[in-house]
Design an enzyme around this catalytic site. Structure first.
Site, PDB file in Angstrom:
ATOM      1  N   SER A 147       0.797  -1.220   0.000  1.00  0.00           N
ATOM      2  CA  SER A 147       0.000   0.000   0.000  1.00  0.00           C
ATOM      3  C   SER A 147       0.828   1.267   0.000  1.00  0.00           C
ATOM      4  O   SER A 147       0.283   2.349  -0.135  1.00  0.00           O
ATOM      5  CB  SER A 147      -0.945  -0.007   1.200  1.00  0.00           C
ATOM      6  OG  SER A 147      -0.205  -0.045   2.392  1.00  0.00           O
ATOM      7  N   HIS A 159       1.962   3.473   7.077  1.00  0.00           N
ATOM      8  CA  HIS A 159       1.276   4.438   6.220  1.00  0.00           C
ATOM      9  C   HIS A 159       1.724   5.857   6.550  1.00  0.00           C
ATOM     10  O   HIS A 159       2.435   6.087   7.513  1.00  0.00           O
ATOM     11  CB  HIS A 159      -0.239   4.320   6.388  1.00  0.00           C
ATOM     12  CG  HIS A 159      -0.843   3.207   5.572  1.00  0.00           C
ATOM     13  ND1 HIS A 159      -2.153   2.832   5.680  1.00  0.00           N
ATOM     14  CD2 HIS A 159      -0.303   2.387   4.630  1.00  0.00           C
ATOM     15  CE1 HIS A 159      -2.402   1.828   4.849  1.00  0.00           C
ATOM     16  NE2 HIS A 159      -1.288   1.533   4.207  1.00  0.00           N
ATOM     17  N   ASP A 196      -7.361   5.839   5.714  1.00  0.00           N
ATOM     18  CA  ASP A 196      -7.464   4.567   6.435  1.00  0.00           C
ATOM     19  C   ASP A 196      -8.717   4.410   7.282  1.00  0.00           C
ATOM     20  O   ASP A 196      -8.821   3.441   8.029  1.00  0.00           O
ATOM     21  CB  ASP A 196      -6.245   4.388   7.351  1.00  0.00           C
ATOM     22  CG  ASP A 196      -4.993   4.138   6.554  1.00  0.00           C
ATOM     23  OD1 ASP A 196      -5.115   3.920   5.342  1.00  0.00           O
ATOM     24  OD2 ASP A 196      -3.896   4.162   7.135  1.00  0.00           O
TER      25      ASP A 196
END
Lengths: 181, 176
Positions: free
Chosen positions: B44, B83, B118
Site C-alpha cells: 500500500s 502508512h 485509512d
C-alpha cells in the site's frame, strides 16, 4: 569445528555487515550531494481559485447521521521545480499541499488537501492550473468556516537506500474557509 | 562426539540467541519503540516501500508530523501497518480518569498507493489514531529487500520446512 551451520552463519554475518556498510556509505554520500544541490530552497507558487464548504453526514466524511461535519474542497494552481531533489539515489519525491490552522488555545491542526508521487526527474517540474483537491477535508470539531489556514507545499524525498528527508518549498498562501454552501 | 562438545555447542547457540535478543532490546531503548525495525508486508505504500523492505523506526518525539511515514498497530489487530500521516489535530481534552486537561495528538493516515484514507481500516466508530496509544514509531531510514527472508519464512511453509530440515541435517551430520 566447521559444521554446515557455522559456515552458513559466517557467510550470513559477512553479508549482513557488508549490506549495512554499503547502506551507510551510500546514504552519507547521497546526503552530501543533496546538500550541495541546493535542496532546501525550492521555488514554488500556490494560489487558491475556489473553496467550497459542504455539510456531510456520512461516516466516510467524518460525520454521523445526526451530527454533520463541514467538509472543505479546493481548486488551486501550483507551480514548482523539484528537479534539484533528484539524483542517483532518489527513488521518488512525495509532494503534498498542507493547510495549517489554529484551534482554541494550544490547539492546532494540519491537513493535507492534495498530494502527488513524483517518480522521475522528468516529472519534477509541476505547472498545474485549477487542480481539484484530492481529499475532502474535515476537522476534529464540526465546524471549519471562518478559520484561516496557511497553505504550504511540502515534500518528502525517498531514497533507494538511506534516510528519508523532509522539506518545505518557498511558497505559502492564506485561505479563509468559506461559509456552508 | 562427547557430551562436553555437545554442551559447548549448545552454549554457543544460546550465546548467539541471547546476543541477538540483547541487541534488539538495546535498539528498543535507544529508539523508544517496541519494535524498532519492521519489515514491510503490504504494497500500500508502493512505489516508496515494497514488500520485504526493512524500515528503521524512531519514537522519541512527543508528536509526529503530517507527511511522516509512521508504523501503527490497531488495538484489536496484531499486524503493524506502515502508512503516511495526512492529518493531525492537537486537541486539549479532559482525561476521563484524572479529570485533568491533557493535550492529545490525533492522526489520520493513508497509504500512498491507496485511493482513500485509512478510516475503513480503523475499528468501527474510531475516527483517528492517537499518537501515544497507537503509533509504534516514525520511519527515518530504509534498506530495500533484505527483509524478504522473514516473509518467506512466515508465508511459505515449504521454505520454512526446508530451512528447518537443513539445520537439523547439519546438526546430525556435523563431524568435529
Amino acid at each position: 569445528m566447521f559444521s554446515l551451520f557455522q559456515r552458513a552463519q559466517t557467510v550470513s554475518n559477512y553479508v549482513l555487515t557488508l549490506v549495512m556498510t554499503m547502506a551507510a556509505i551510500i546514504s552519507v554520500s547521497w546526503l552530501i550531494q543533496l546538500h550541495f544541490s541546493e535542496h532546501g530552497s525550492i521555488p514554488a507558487h500556490i494560489s487558491v481559485n475556489k473553496a467550497v464548504n459542504t455539510m456531510k453526514y456520512s461516516r466516510n466524511f467524518g460525520g454521523r447521521p445526526n451530527s454533520g461535519k463541514e467538509n472543505v474542497r479546493l481548486a488551486f494552481d501550483v507551480t514548482t521545480d523539484l528537479s534539484s531533489l533528484f539524483n542517483w539515489n532518489t527513488k521518488q519525491v512525495f509532494v503534498y499541499l498542507v493547510g495549517e490552522y489554529p484551534g482554541k488555545k494550544d490547539e492546532v491542526s494540519k491537513v493535507v488537501f492534495w498530494d502527488k508521487i513524483i517518480p522521475t526527474k522528468e516529472d519534477s517540474i509541476l505547472e498545474l492550473t485549477d487542480v481539484r483537491s484530492k481529499y475532502s477535508v474535515w476537522d476534529y470539531y464540526p465546524n471549519l468556516h471562518n478559520k484561516t489556514a496557511t497553505l504550504k507545499l511540502e515534500y518528502n524525498i525517498q531514497p533507494h537506500v538511506g534516510p528519508l528527508i523532509w522539506g518545505t518549498a518557498d511558497a505559502f498562501t492564506q485561505l479563509q474557509f468559506p461559509e456552508i454552501l | 562426539m562427547n557430551l562436553r562438545q555437545q554442551l559447548g555447542s549448545g552454549l554457543s547457540m544460546a550465546m548467539v540467541l541471547a546476543s541477538a535478543f540483547a541487541f534488539w532490546k538495546l535498539f528498543s531503548i535507544v529508539t523508544m519503540s517496541n519494535s524498532p525495525i519492521v519489515v514491510v508486508l503490504s504494497g500500500s505504500m508502493e512505489p516508496a516501500f515494497q514488500r520485504g523492505d526493512v524500515l528503521f523506526l524512531w519514537n522519541r518525539e512527543e508528536y509526529v508530523g503530517v507527511g511522516d511515514v509512521v508504523v501503527y498497530k490497531l488495538q484489536e489487530k496484531d499486524i503493524p501497518i506502515v502508512h503516511r500521516v495526512v492529518r493531525e489535530h492537537r486537541v486539549v481534552e479532559k482525561d476521563k480518569k484524572t479529570k485533568k486537561k491533557v493535550q492529545k495528538q490525533l492522526l489520520l493516515t493513508k497509504g500512498d498507493n491507496n485511493e482513500r484514507d485509512d478510516l475503513p481500516l480503523y475499528a468501527y466508530g474510531q475516527q483517528y489514531l492517537e499518537r501515544k496509544r497507537d503509533i509504534l514509531g516514525r520511519v527515518f531510514g530504509y534498506v530495500p529487500l533484505v527483509g524478504y527472508v522473514t516473509i518467506l519464512i512466515t508465508e511459505n511453509v515449504y521454505f520454512k520446512y526446508a530451512l528447518m530440515a537443513l539445520l537439523g541435517l547439519s546438526a546430525l551430520v556435523q563431524d568435529e
